[in-house]
Scaffold this active site. Structure first.
Site, PDB file in Angstrom:
ATOM      1  N   LYS A  95       0.871  -1.184   0.000  1.00  0.00           N
ATOM      2  CA  LYS A  95       0.000   0.000   0.000  1.00  0.00           C
ATOM      3  C   LYS A  95       0.903   1.227   0.000  1.00  0.00           C
ATOM      4  CE  LYS A  95      -4.414   1.129   0.255  1.00  0.00           C
ATOM      5  NZ  LYS A  95      -5.617   0.444  -0.257  1.00  0.00           N
TER       6      LYS A  95
ATOM      7  N   ASP B 192      -7.015   4.550  -4.317  1.00  0.00           N
ATOM      8  CA  ASP B 192      -7.649   4.432  -2.986  1.00  0.00           C
ATOM      9  C   ASP B 192      -8.236   5.828  -2.731  1.00  0.00           C
ATOM     10  OD1 ASP B 192      -7.775   2.529  -0.467  1.00  0.00           O
ATOM     11  OD2 ASP B 192      -7.247   4.478   0.342  1.00  0.00           O
TER      12      ASP B 192
HETATM   13  P1  NDP Z   1     -12.797   8.174  -2.334  1.00  0.00           P
HETATM   14  O1  NDP Z   1     -11.726   9.181  -2.128  1.00  0.00           O
HETATM   15  O2  NDP Z   1     -13.346   7.985  -3.704  1.00  0.00           O
HETATM   16  O3  NDP Z   1     -14.031   8.471  -1.379  1.00  0.00           O
HETATM   17  C1  NDP Z   1     -13.888   8.536  -0.005  1.00  0.00           C
HETATM   18  C2  NDP Z   1     -15.208   8.976   0.591  1.00  0.00           C
HETATM   19  O4  NDP Z   1     -15.107   8.883   2.003  1.00  0.00           O
HETATM   20  C3  NDP Z   1     -15.553  10.425   0.291  1.00  0.00           C
HETATM   21  O5  NDP Z   1     -16.938  10.569   0.230  1.00  0.00           O
HETATM   22  C4  NDP Z   1     -14.977  11.167   1.470  1.00  0.00           C
HETATM   23  O6  NDP Z   1     -15.606  12.392   1.751  1.00  0.00           O
HETATM   24  C5  NDP Z   1     -15.235  10.179   2.597  1.00  0.00           C
HETATM   25  N1  NDP Z   1     -14.214  10.348   3.656  1.00  0.00           N
HETATM   26  C6  NDP Z   1     -12.869  10.253   3.531  1.00  0.00           C
HETATM   27  N2  NDP Z   1     -12.252  10.501   4.692  1.00  0.00           N
HETATM   28  C7  NDP Z   1     -13.237  10.763   5.569  1.00  0.00           C
HETATM   29  C8  NDP Z   1     -13.244  11.086   6.936  1.00  0.00           C
HETATM   30  N3  NDP Z   1     -12.106  11.208   7.634  1.00  0.00           N
HETATM   31  N4  NDP Z   1     -14.466  11.259   7.507  1.00  0.00           N
HETATM   32  C9  NDP Z   1     -15.605  11.134   6.800  1.00  0.00           C
HETATM   33  N5  NDP Z   1     -15.645  10.834   5.497  1.00  0.00           N
HETATM   34  C10 NDP Z   1     -14.488  10.659   4.892  1.00  0.00           C
HETATM   35  O7  NDP Z   1     -12.195   6.800  -1.752  1.00  0.00           O
HETATM   36  P2  NDP Z   1     -12.648   5.305  -2.044  1.00  0.00           P
HETATM   37  O8  NDP Z   1     -14.106   5.264  -2.240  1.00  0.00           O
HETATM   38  O9  NDP Z   1     -11.749   4.778  -3.083  1.00  0.00           O
HETATM   39  O10 NDP Z   1     -12.241   4.584  -0.694  1.00  0.00           O
HETATM   40  C11 NDP Z   1     -13.129   4.493   0.436  1.00  0.00           C
HETATM   41  C12 NDP Z   1     -12.679   3.395   1.364  1.00  0.00           C
HETATM   42  O11 NDP Z   1     -12.670   2.137   0.654  1.00  0.00           O
HETATM   43  C13 NDP Z   1     -11.270   3.509   1.941  1.00  0.00           C
HETATM   44  O12 NDP Z   1     -11.246   2.931   3.227  1.00  0.00           O
HETATM   45  C14 NDP Z   1     -10.433   2.665   1.003  1.00  0.00           C
HETATM   46  O13 NDP Z   1      -9.235   2.214   1.612  1.00  0.00           O
HETATM   47  C15 NDP Z   1     -11.401   1.512   0.761  1.00  0.00           C
HETATM   48  N6  NDP Z   1     -11.156   0.725  -0.428  1.00  0.00           N
HETATM   49  C16 NDP Z   1     -11.143   1.313  -1.674  1.00  0.00           C
HETATM   50  C17 NDP Z   1     -10.956   0.536  -2.795  1.00  0.00           C
HETATM   51  C18 NDP Z   1     -11.074   1.106  -4.160  1.00  0.00           C
HETATM   52  O14 NDP Z   1     -11.106   0.301  -5.117  1.00  0.00           O
HETATM   53  N7  NDP Z   1     -11.164   2.392  -4.348  1.00  0.00           N
HETATM   54  C19 NDP Z   1     -10.665  -0.903  -2.681  1.00  0.00           C
HETATM   55  C20 NDP Z   1     -10.782  -1.438  -1.350  1.00  0.00           C
HETATM   56  C21 NDP Z   1     -10.989  -0.622  -0.288  1.00  0.00           C
HETATM   57  P3  NDP Z   1     -14.953  13.775   1.231  1.00  0.00           P
HETATM   58  O15 NDP Z   1     -15.269  13.834  -0.230  1.00  0.00           O
HETATM   59  O16 NDP Z   1     -15.614  14.827   2.047  1.00  0.00           O
HETATM   60  O17 NDP Z   1     -13.481  13.662   1.517  1.00  0.00           O
END
Ligand code: NDP
Length: 448
Positions: free
Chosen positions: A129, A169
């Site tokens: 990662k 991510d």
């Molecule tokens: P994105 O950046 O596309 O979206 C993240 C979302 O979570 C946004 O809506 C963001 O809000 C919100 N968010 C982030 N940090 C916080 C916080 N501290 N408090 C509240 N809301 C928060 O990321 P992903 O969708 O790609 O990833 C989301 C999760 O899924 C992570 O844990 C990642 O590790 C996991 N994951 C992702 C994969 C992928 O294929 N993308 C694969 C496997 C796991 P805002 O816009 O306001 O920041």
């Protein structure tokens, strides 16, 4: 959590000692060790050969400076990370996160989880990662491009299709992967598609990669429902986040007949009892990169809430898809009180240990991220397969493969939980099944 087996508590004490201040990493390690008691009793060879101690120590950790120039001509310095955790099963594989909270402990927790998740997919990929404390929010497109180029100018020497294959991510989507791949191609003078996944369809990407993590989590829940002779039809679902994972989890729930009544971002959540309008969420979050609060400007049926938790909205199924430790014991109590019977982690480690304990005590079916969100990395591995054979599959074919992989992960977790005396416990099933495959490979490869 039950007391750790003596040999595992020695390992955990060593992890605490060697990695001070890395709370998320400690949390991820204890969550896995907590499941391995029956395994070390049955297979003392794993502890005798130091397999678990070796698993907890990354093979390589890279930290580097990322200097770049912002739109006003100021030099900015960020910190870049890549933790290459374990390559017993294949090249390191795992995403890059761009978020101001990123530090080495966060990257280690994510890399550690990734080892077991990748193993569960049954595909030949190790765990790693990376990321940076760069905050893309409010940055212009040109700034994001210059940052990505500076980041790759160091990272390129550590990655490659047989070495380490990063993906997206939090904060790293199709746009960032494009800039990263462009710089990789420029520096190496090689069109090495297999060096990064999450690429655009026109330039070596796989159909469905964008959708895969969210869809995969929903496919996993569909298996649970199917075993109860039930379906998504008529179910109320709450999803946290409104990023990549959340949007496509909501899309698949809706397609399967469920109603998503709420989603969020880091500044609050929206409730739409008529069912969240996904085209609108995509327009706000994917196209305009704006706040989810704008949703209510366009939908009279919805309202926006700040300073409260999205988990207060009653639902049958909860899919946390934002970030680590976003759902605590109080949130778990709200969900249980609201009648929720399944929680599947779309994000990595979004539920605190206390929340998971509450779900277990209340008989709520809980699926950890390393099983529920493995569809993303599995589809990345499918992208690597297509790149290696210079092939390109259709959306339908890739979706079928994904559904099959998620069914396989569900069944393996359930069978392993049964075999080790914890029927219905997906945490034990995922940790044990993921561990055994890596541990056997490590034993076969010798002390390296
Ligand atoms: P994105 O950046 O596309 O979206 C993240 C979302 O979570 C946004 O809506 C963001 O809000 C919100 N968010 C982030 N940090 C916080 C916080 N501290 N408090 C509240 N809301 C928060 O990321 P992903 O969708 O790609 O990833 C989301 C999760 O899924 C992570 O844990 C990642 O590790 C996991 N994951 C992702 C994969 C992928 O294929 N993308 C694969 C496997 C796991 P805002 O816009 O306001 O920041």
């Amino acid at each position: 959590m039950a007391r750790l087996h003596e040999r595992l508590s020695e390992v955990y004490a060593e992890v605490l000692d060697r990695n001070p201040g890395e709370g998320e990493f400690h949390q991820a390690v204890i969550e896995v060790l907590g499941s391995l008691g029956p395994v070390v009793v049955k297979h003392p060879e794993y502890t005798d050969a130091g397999v678990i101690r070796r698993l907890c120590e990354p093979e390589r950790q890279i930290i580097f400076r990322v200097p770049w120039v912002d739109d006003s001509g100021r030099v900015q310095i960020n910190r870049g990370f890549r933790v290459e955790f374990n390559s017993a099963l294949g090249p390191y594989k795992g995403g890059l996160r761009f978020h101001p909270s990123v530090n080495v402990g966060i990257v280690k927790f994510l890399g550690f989880e990734q080892i077991f998740k990748n193993s569960l997919t049954g595909m030949p990929i190790g765990g790693g990662k990376g990321g940076s404390d760069f905050d893309p929010k409010g940055r212009s497109d040109g700034e994001v491009m210059r940052f990505c180029q500076a980041f790759m100018t160091e990272l390129y020497r550590h990655i490659g299709e047989y070495t380490d294959v990063p993906a997206g991510d939090i904060g790293v989507g199709g746009r960032e992967i494009g800039y990263l791949f462009g710089q990789y191609k420029r520096i190496t003078n090689r069109y090495e598609s297999g060096a990064l996944t999450g690429k655009g369809i026109a330039w070596g990407g796989s159909q469905m990669r964008r959708e895969a993590t969210g869809y995969g989590a929903v496919f996993f829940v569909r298996e649970i429902l199917r075993n109860r002779r039930d379906s998504f039809e008529g179910k109320r679902v709450v999803v946290s986040g409104s990023g990549n994972v959340a949007i496509y989890a909501m899309e698949k729930v809706t397609e399967l007949g469920g109603t998503v009544v709420a989603c969020s971002d880091s500044s609050g959540f929206i409730v739409d009892e008529k069912g969240v309008d996904l085209d609108l969420v995509k327009e706000i979050k994917e196209v305009r990169r704006a706040r989810i609060s704008e949703y209510v400007d366009y939908r009279g049926t919805a309202h926006h809430v700040e300073d409260r938790s999205v988990w207060e909205v009653g639902c049958d199924i909860a899919v946390p898809c934002a970030t680590q430790n976003e759902l605590d014991a109080a949130d778990a109590a709200s969900l249980i009180g609201g009648g929720c019977s399944i929680v599947a982690e779309g994000a990595n480690m979004p539920c605190t240990p206390e929340a998971i304990g509450s779900f277990t005590d209340a008989g709520v079916t809980f699926v950890p991220g390393k099983a529920a969100n493995a569809g993303g990395v599995a589809t990345s591995a499918l992208e690597m397969q297509q790149n290696a054979s210079r092939d390109s599959w259709t959306f339908e074919h890739t979706e079928e493969r994904l559904a099959e992989i998620m069914r396989g992960i569900h069944d393996r977790c359930a069978e392993t939980a049964d075999e080790y005396g914890s029927p219905g416990d997906f945490v034990a099933g995922a940790n044990i099944a993921g561990f055994i495959q890596v541990a056997d490979a490590m034993l076969a490869l010798g002390v390296i």
